[in-house]
Scaffold this active site. Structure first.
Site, PDB file in Angstrom:
ATOM      1  CE  LYS A   1      -3.885   1.857   3.022  1.00 31.29           C
ATOM      2  NZ  LYS A   1      -4.753   1.488   4.224  1.00 31.29           N
TER       3      LYS A   1
ATOM      4  CB  SER B   1      -8.153   3.080   2.846  1.00 27.42           C
ATOM      5  OG  SER B   1      -7.206   2.588   3.810  1.00 27.42           O
TER       6      SER B   1
ATOM      7  CB  SER C   1      -8.153   0.469   6.056  1.00 28.74           C
ATOM      8  OG  SER C   1      -8.913   1.782   5.905  1.00 28.74           O
TER       9      SER C   1
END
Ligand SMILES: [Mg+2]
Ligand SMILES: [Zn+2]
Lengths: 94, 497, 498
Positions: free
Chosen positions: B81, B156, B180
């Site tokens: 990420k 996310s 997330s």
């Protein structure tokens, strides 16, 4: 909970975010929605409850006092948006 | 195809048997990333690190050739990420304020994978600064759900979940603050592990909500998650909130039955607004757990509904503080037309932050400002203690809890926009565990029709929550479930079969 | 309560906020070196103290120990339970956009410090002392239209001490500061050097009107004070300004002033920022500190003798004059040195069973420390421990002077020789031929010669002219090549002239 335009401007100034008048109005509405949403929390009785700090209960975390020069010093200086020699350079503060 | 959807352990086996080299594996996955992961496809990757990856793969091959005991992750490609600082590699947090930002150091988690010689293929898309549940707040546009590219992958960590779901990488680093990892894992039909707070170091992970942030992984199976957990967990002298507790051999300890295991089903997690078909899938999964020998106990967590409210205060408050360092002074975006000091701040931040970041900074600034602290942050942290106590009590009775990860399957891209509460609702089943620092998994447990189009079926996720440091409990349950089901073996069509 | 005192005159009300940089090896929350003397900009910086994204603080154990020690030395209650909070504001020298400080649970609270103002003990209450990190330094090159930032100091450990508004004059403030500096140095917590900025003062000043009971409804903060002298001047300046305004029926504005060294006056600072709202909240990155009673009591018993106790002891044991005591105590290293010289003296008296007057020697030691030694040290800009004179040789020299082996004048010569090149006094006395003549017969024959060849002076003396005696002594000393024991010369001359 309805925020006033003045309050929104004050928050934006504190947070150092420049907002247009339209944005002030937009955030005024949206923040009001969020504050309304969280106001439910008042219903939970927290008398005598101590606020939590670390959820895992961790405490007393300290490091030994050992100094070390960072290997990243030059790279950090190199990434300053503006510099003068090894100083970070900015618009005059005075 | 024969490699894209294999698990880490299967790929590791091939590397060990010299059926394939890490360089070949890396090239294979890099091709997939470039073909399916880019902006016009899944928009899962923001940066591809081809050159670095090939060098690392060569290094891995050298290790693999000499060391028969090299770790399972050696030579295995992965994605991170774009919230993990990677030395010398652009790290944006999906924000314009860090558009060209190149960190000078590696986050601890990246360092750990570097020393295992795992191969980083690139950085994945996320909601800006991880503020969101759909990747739609990314400054680089939303990622797409591989099962239906018109739908959100969740967020996310949407880029990481989409990348694993489409077989672009065997696993990906992700982070959780309030769902997330679990949310995108659930919506994309892959497995996600949200560690106990303090189990995995936050050092070098761009902070969102410091009291919650938990770096974890997304992979194809619970066993794979267990392998990554063994590597990523542990005390870090640079993160005061990490624990010195021992790290079990999670993968080796896995068992395939659940005899003697007590699993709680919290009734409050079957919320109104939950899709009936999702609920059905969860009940079916619970039946499977029973088949495996688990004792199922209905439990009650009455404070559940307040979890999202606590989150909606604590998170923006900490964000407003954590994002103060993005000020245009030392690094990152500095506005070109700043004429005086105040402009550097106000304009750089105006230009650099997206709406959601601004909204959260503003909310948090308000909640912490003079006269409001007690009513908001302090109150929330008190309720949070009650939440923790409530979980502690229930874990006296059960080894783990199961419920849905998300009440609904993936919705269309664009439908979450402009609802300032979207995230708090989408993550309402994830947030309570986050606020209590608990470890949790989301694993695929079937498919359900979407609410807007009954001809489309999307993945449903089963959530398994453990007590603090109870990773082994949830891995055991998830793994046992996967020994008698094959939902985790399903993969979306259209990515190179 | 002090605040209730009704006064018949304008009475200053002064509270002090003092930041002291703690002497640790590394910074408060990262392992970059903590070096106040670093001159190359941005040398002692790392990813943490420049707030690179994702970095986290880890608290320095030594800073916590020093903070606790200082709290104890200031008679504070040490918190069993304290925490770090974030104090938010934007400024280029503050990398994170917040300073890690302590808000509602400081490490130390409710203490006091007794100071000696012209022989009267005055108690100044300490409201609190808390740990925090320093900011970097902004530099404004004149006329260039930009500013420069150096983060060497960013993240260095500080303790901020806040007093109650118990101080009523500039002089008291100065004495308080000196006492605090001494304490900081005695416990080894820092250099507390105002000129170097390792101790920084922000006084809050207001003035009560005659008859006013309550605290004034305004206060003025003064910044940019970097010496004890300026502290005193700035406070005096402000007090006078306030009194003048109050007399004219005005109330001074609640503002922050800066001390302008060149103009010798305070100037209102241009920071027109709206009321600060620091948005304090507990730093989630730092677990709470639980300081055990055991930890606290161990440090309590590890406290060295503090200046006040030392002053008392010097007075009681050695009977030194007040001013000498204060001057000694104000220089920690010199005091230590002095005490070591005293131990040498005591050891010697004990070993030799002499009936030498110990107190007399101790007083000599104090005088020599404060005069000749201080002068030489200051000229050489070094500390006593760096000088070539060992405490043993120092004591030895005093002994020789006391028992008349050499004269005071000769002693000074030997002393500066020892300071320059080291060496033992005995050897130097011998090398320089400074041994005093105390042989009575030698002195007698010299005096006989002088009396013989200075008849007029002898007659004048006998006629009552005292100054002729001095002349004759001088002649005798000349005869003895300056080495005659002055006391003996005096005695014998007097006898012979009778
Ligand atoms: Mg301060
Ligand atoms: Zn540092």
């Amino acid at each position: 909970m309805i925020l006033t335009t003045e309050q929104v401007r004050k928050i934006a100034a504190l947070a150092r975010i420049k907002l247009t008048d339209d944005e002030v109005e937009k955030f005024r509405k949206e923040l009001s929605v969020v504050l309304d949403y969280v106001s439910e929390l008042e219903k939970v009785n927290t008398d005598g409850v101590e606020e939590i700090s670390q959820v895992t209960g961790l405490e007393n975390v300290l490091r030994e006092d050992i100094a070390r020069l960072s290997e990243f010093r030059d790279a950090i200086i190199a990434s300053f948006p503006e510099r003068k020699d090894d100083f970070l350079k900015i618009k005059s503060i005075l | 195809m024969e490699l894209a959807y294999l698990e880490i352990s299967e790929l590791a086996e091939k590397l060990r048997k010299k059926e394939i080299s890490s360089v070949e594996l890396t090239k294979y996955f890099l091709e997939r990333v470039k073909k399916y992961g880019t902006e016009n496809e899944l928009n899962a990757f923001l940066t591809i690190t081809e050159k670095e990856a090939l060098l690392q793969a060569e290094e891995a091959d050298r290790i693999l050739s000499k060391d028969p005991n090299a770790s399972v992750l050696t030579g295995i490609p992965y994605a991170a990420k774009d919230l993990f600082s990677t030395k010398g590699i652009r790290t944006t947090a999906s924000s314009k304020i860090l558009d060209q930002f190149v960190p000078v150091f590696d986050s601890t988690v990246i360092s750990k994978l570097n020393s295992e010689k795992s191969v980083l293929l690139g950085k994945t898309n996320l909601d800006e600064f991880a503020h969101g549940s759909s990747t739609e707040t990314s400054a680089y546009g939303p990622s797409k759900n591989p099962w239906d590219t018109t739908r959100i992958p969740g967020g996310s960590s949407g880029g990481s979940a989409a990348a694993v779901a489409a077989g672009l990488v065997p696993f990906a680093l992700a982070t959780e603050t309030g769902g997330s990892i679990r949310l995108p894992a659930s919506l994309c039909g892959v497995c996600g592990w949200k560690p106990t707070y303090g189990r995995v170091s936050r050092y070098g992970v761009i902070a969102m909500t410091s009291s919650n942030d938990s770096p974890g992984t997304i992979a194809r199976s619970v066993k794979d998650l267990a392998y990554t957990a063994e590597i990523l967990s542990g005390h870090d002298a640079k993160d005061s909130t990490t624990s010195v507790k021992d790290i079990p051999n999670y993968a080796a300890n896995l068992r395939s039955d659940l005899k003697g295991v007590k699993i709680g089903v919290p009734k409050e997690y079957f919320v109104s607004g939950m899709q009936p078909e999702v609920e059905t899938k969860i009940h079916e999964a619970i039946e499977k757990l029973k088949e495996l020998g688990a004792e199922i106990i209905e439990v009650s967590l009455p404070l559940t509904k307040y979890g999202s409210l606590v989150y909606a205060i604590v998170t923006p408050a900490e964000i407003s503080s954590n994002l103060a360092r993005f000020d245009g002074i030392r690094y990152g975006h500095r506005s070109k037309d700043a004429k005086e000091l105040l402009d550097i701040y106000a304009k750089s931040r105006e230009e650099g932050f997206g709406d959601e970041a601004k909204r959260r900074i503003m909310t948090g600034t308000y909640a912490l400002s003079a006269g409001y602290y007690d009513a908001y942050y302090l109150k929330a942290q008190k309720v949070r203690r009650l939440l923790v106590n409530e979980f502690n009590d229930v874990f006296e009775k059960v080894d783990a809890l199961v419920c849905a990860s998300v009440p609904n399957v993936a919705q269309k891209i664009g439908t979450a926009k402009d609802n300032p509460l979207f995230g708090y609702i989408a993550d309402q089943l994830n947030i309570p565990a986050s606020m209590a620092g608990l470890p949790a998994l989301s694993i695929p447990c079937g498919f359900a029709k979407t609410e807007d189009d009954t001809s489309v079926e999307m993945p449903v996720g089963l959530q398994i929550i453990g007590p603090q440091w109870g990773e082994q409990n949830i891995f055991n349950i998830g793994h046992a479930y996967q020994t008698i089901t094959d939902w985790h073996k399903k993969y979306p069509k259209g990515f190179g079969e | 309560m002090e605040e209730k005192n009704v006064t018949n005159e304008y009475t200053p009300v002064i509270g002090l906020e003092i930041h002291v940089q703690l002497k640790t090896k590394s910074k408060m929350f990262c392992d970059s070196p903590n070096n106040p003397d670093e001159t190359v900009p941005n040398t002692n910086i790392c990813e943490v103290c420049t707030a690179q994204p994702g970095t986290l603080p880890v608290a320095n154990k030594e800073a916590v120990r020093l903070g606790t020690m200082l709290g104890l030395a200031l008679n504070c209650k040490i918190a069993n339970n304290c925490k770090f909070d974030r104090k938010s504001y934007f400024y280029p020298d503050l990398p994170k956009g917040y300073q890690i400080s302590q808000y509602d649970k400081p490490i130390a609270e409710h203490g006091y410090l007794d100071i000696n103002v012209d022989g009267v003990v005055k108690r100044v209450r300490i409201r609190r002392a808390h740990l925090e990190e320093d900011a970097g330094k902004n530099i404004h090159p004149e006329g260039l239209g930009y500013s420069l930032v150096d983060y060497n100091r960013a993240g260095c450990p500080l303790i901020e001490i806040v007093t109650e508004p118990d101080i009523t004059s500039a002089k008291e403030a100065r004495i308080f500061l000196e006492e605090l500096r001494n304490i900081v140095r005695y416990i080894g917590a820092g250099s507390a050097d105002m000129e170097k900025g390792t101790m920084r003062l922000e006084p809050n000043i207001s003035v009560r009107k005659p008859g006013q009971q309550e605290l004034p409804n305004y206060k003025v903060e003064v910044k940019n004070i970097n010496s004890f002298k300026f502290a005193e001047s700035a406070i005096e300046y402000e007090i006078a300004r306030h009194i003048e305004m109050l007399k004219e029926g005005q109330t001074p504005k609640q503002v922050t002033m800066g001390w302008n060294e060149k103009a010798s006056q305070t100037v209102e600072q241009r920071s027109k920022e709206e009321a600060n709202d620091y948005r304090y909240f507990p730093d989630p990155d730092l677990p709470v500190l639980k300081l055990s009673d055991e930890f606290i009591s161990n440090l309590q018993s590890a406290l060295p003798e503090l200046p006040a106790a030392k002053r008392l002891r010097f007075e009681e044991e050695y009977g030194l004059p007040d001013e000498d005591i204060q001057n000694l105590v104000n220089w920690k290293e010199l005091t230590e040195y002095f005490e070591e010289v005293v131990s040498e003296i005591q050891a010697w008296i004990k070993a030799e069973h002499t009936n030498e007057d110990e107190l007399k020697l101790v007083k000599m030691a104090a005088n020599w420390c404060l005069q000749d030694f201080s002068a030489l040290l200051n000229a050489a800009k070094i500390n006593p421990s760096e000088s070539r004179i060992t405490q043993e040789n120092f004591a030895e020299l005093l002994k020789h002077i006391a028992d008349g082996k050499i004269s005071v004048t000769a002693g000074k010569k030997v002393f500066s020789e020892m300071f320059e090149h080291g060496g033992e006094p005995d050897h130097i006395i011998e090398d320089l031929g400074l041994t005093q003549i105390s042989d009575t017969s030698e002195i007698e024959s010299a005096i006989d010669n002088v009396i013989k060849s200075n008849e007029k002076a002898v007659l004048d003396y006998k006629a009552g002219q005292q100054k002729s005696f001095g002349f004759l002594v001088g002649m005798a000393m000349k005869e003895l090549k300056g080495k005659g024991n002055p006391q003996l010369v005096n005695e014998i001359l007097k006898k012979k002239l009778e």
